[in-house]
Write an enzyme that holds these catalytic residues in place. Structure first.
Site, PDB file in Angstrom:
ATOM      1  N   ARG A 157       0.840  -1.206   0.000  1.00  0.00           N
ATOM      2  CA  ARG A 157       0.000   0.000   0.000  1.00  0.00           C
ATOM      3  C   ARG A 157       0.871   1.252   0.000  1.00  0.00           C
ATOM      4  NH1 ARG A 157      -4.099  -1.895   4.124  1.00  0.00           N
ATOM      5  NH2 ARG A 157      -5.859  -2.663   2.929  1.00  0.00           N
ATOM      6  N   ARG A 212      -2.173   5.874   2.482  1.00  0.00           N
ATOM      7  CA  ARG A 212      -3.055   6.803   3.187  1.00  0.00           C
ATOM      8  C   ARG A 212      -2.349   7.579   4.285  1.00  0.00           C
ATOM      9  NH1 ARG A 212      -7.143   1.978   4.286  1.00  0.00           N
ATOM     10  NH2 ARG A 212      -5.109   1.021   4.583  1.00  0.00           N
ATOM     11  N   TYR A 227     -14.666 -11.436  -4.332  1.00  0.00           N
ATOM     12  CA  TYR A 227     -15.356 -10.146  -4.460  1.00  0.00           C
ATOM     13  C   TYR A 227     -16.565 -10.265  -5.391  1.00  0.00           C
ATOM     14  CZ  TYR A 227     -11.915  -7.282  -1.989  1.00  0.00           C
ATOM     15  OH  TYR A 227     -11.113  -6.703  -1.030  1.00  0.00           O
ATOM     16  N   ARG A 253      -4.633  13.626  -3.964  1.00  0.00           N
ATOM     17  CA  ARG A 253      -5.836  12.846  -4.221  1.00  0.00           C
ATOM     18  C   ARG A 253      -7.118  13.586  -3.865  1.00  0.00           C
ATOM     19  NH1 ARG A 253      -7.024   7.585  -3.191  1.00  0.00           N
ATOM     20  NH2 ARG A 253      -9.117   8.368  -3.522  1.00  0.00           N
ATOM     21  N   ASP A 287      -5.045  -0.805  -7.975  1.00  0.00           N
ATOM     22  CA  ASP A 287      -5.904  -1.544  -7.063  1.00  0.00           C
ATOM     23  C   ASP A 287      -6.178  -2.898  -7.693  1.00  0.00           C
ATOM     24  OD1 ASP A 287      -7.872  -0.996  -4.549  1.00  0.00           O
ATOM     25  OD2 ASP A 287      -8.784  -2.393  -5.967  1.00  0.00           O
TER      26      ASP A 287
END
Length: 377
Positions: free
Chosen positions: A58, A62, A182, A71, A107
């Site tokens: 990642r 974040r 998913y 972003r 992603d």
């Protein structure tokens, strides 16, 4: 996998794609950067690196304020399909932390979105499908990915190759099982009950779904390889929900095909899953050069379970980074020591990483210090 979005614009349709490179051999041959001495490549290939390589899944994601600024107001999927923006986000952790590899900002559901699957990434939840896929007719209706549909991702990689110098670029894709979960569940799931019901009750339908997703994953990884990535990682985020027997029967053959189809590129192939301590030997046997280990299993124990041959990646608990500096350093040294023991016990090498992705509220300065401590070891 990249982080969750902050904007409803994640549902936006990807912009027009650019043509893919005309010939795969152009990148696999003279156009590919020569990075054999880069610490990550050396460790992955069983040679002695000049320093212990370290990178973060990642990215710094974040946790970086500069990431949040760039972003702001832009959805996750829109960001992934915007080459200049995705390039900048990929470069940020390299600039700030001096990590030994950049990881492509993307992603795991990008190839599904690019192929035409109706999905969104919902803040606080993750990927959500407009409709679940649970019947043979629904499986047969799923679109197949073609290379041109991920042209913006390839363009991002070409931009990065021109910016990174001698820093390797790690590309990635979601493994067929995780993507299947998913699709069948319609989104993230705690128990994967619909997924397992399909596996057990309609194995022919299950393998048809996995076969299609394997094809799409291979197409996506080949596009990244053609564009110039220096290693690839297959994320099987939900494989830890499976028993060893189920993994062998319903998942491993498809992951094996992914690794076999990209083996000719001659770049390191990494395999990672969460909660997969009981599956490590089978995941290693699927064909990866490097096996990622989460924080639940010490690296020397992971080497024992695998039996040697592959390099290991990991595996500091991401939550440790919220402790004081002395504790973080001590726990990092424990991982580094376990990595040393793993190499003595047959592992081909050790790449330092967290046992999963960087948590959103992690102090970026702690990540920078962690990289320094790893390099000083």
């Amino acid at each position: 996998m990249a982080d969750t979005p902050t904007s409803a614009s994640d549902a936006a349709t990807p912009p027009a794609v650019r043509p893919a490179p005309a010939r795969r051999d152009a990148v696999r041959g003279s156009a590919r950067r020569s990075l054999a001495e880069a610490p990550l490549i050396a460790a992955a290939q069983g040679r002695t690196p000049t320093r212990r390589p370290v990178w973060f899944m990642r990215q710094a994601g974040r946790s970086l304020p500069e990431y949040r600024r760039v972003r702001e107001g832009i959805g996750m999927l829109e960001s992934c399909f915007t080459p200049d923006l995705a390039c900048e986000i990929t470069l940020q952790p390299v600039r700030r932390h001096d990590v030994d590899a950049a990881v492509l900002f993307s992603d795991i559901v990008v190839p599904l979105k690019a192929a035409g699957v109706d999905l969104d990434i919902v803040a606080g939840r993750g990927p959500v499908m407009a409709e679940s896929v649970r019947t043979r007719a629904e499986v047969d209706a799923l679109p197949r990915l073609v290379t041109e549909q991920v042209g913006p991702v390839a363009e991002t990689i070409r931009l990065l190759v021109g910016e990174l110098g001698q820093v390797p670029l790690v590309g990635f894709a979601g493994a067929p099982f995780t993507l299947a979960s998913y699709l069948v569940e319609g989104g993230p799931s705690r128990n994967h009950e619909h997924t397992k019901a399909l596996m057990y009750g309609e194995p022919d339908t299950w393998h048809a779904l996995m076969g299609l997703l394997t094809d799409n994953t291979i197409t996506f990884l080949r596009a990244q390889i053609d564009a110039g990535v220096d290693a690839v990682q297959l994320f099987d985020s939900w494989a830890g929900a499976l028993s060893l027997a189920d993994y062998r029967e319903y998942v491993k053959p498809h992951s094996e095909r992914v690794f076999a189809e990209v083996a000719g590129a001659g770049i390191p192939r990494i395999h990672f899953g969460v909660g997969t301590g009981e599956l490590l030997a089978e995941m290693a046997d699927a064909g990866a050069d490097v096996v990622g280990v989460d924080w639940r299993v010490p690296l020397d124990e992971a080497a024992r379970r695998i039996g040697g041959g592959q390099a290991l990646q990991g595996n500091l608990d991401p939550a440790v980074l919220f402790a004081d500096a002395a504790t973080v350093r001590r726990k990092a040294v424990e991982v580094l020591d376990a990595g040393e023991r793993a190499v003595r016990n047959g592992a081909a090498g050790h790449i330092f990483n967290l046992g999963h992705g960087v948590l959103p509220d992690t102090d970026p300065d702690m990540l920078t210090r962690l990289v320094e401590w790893v390099h000083e070891y």
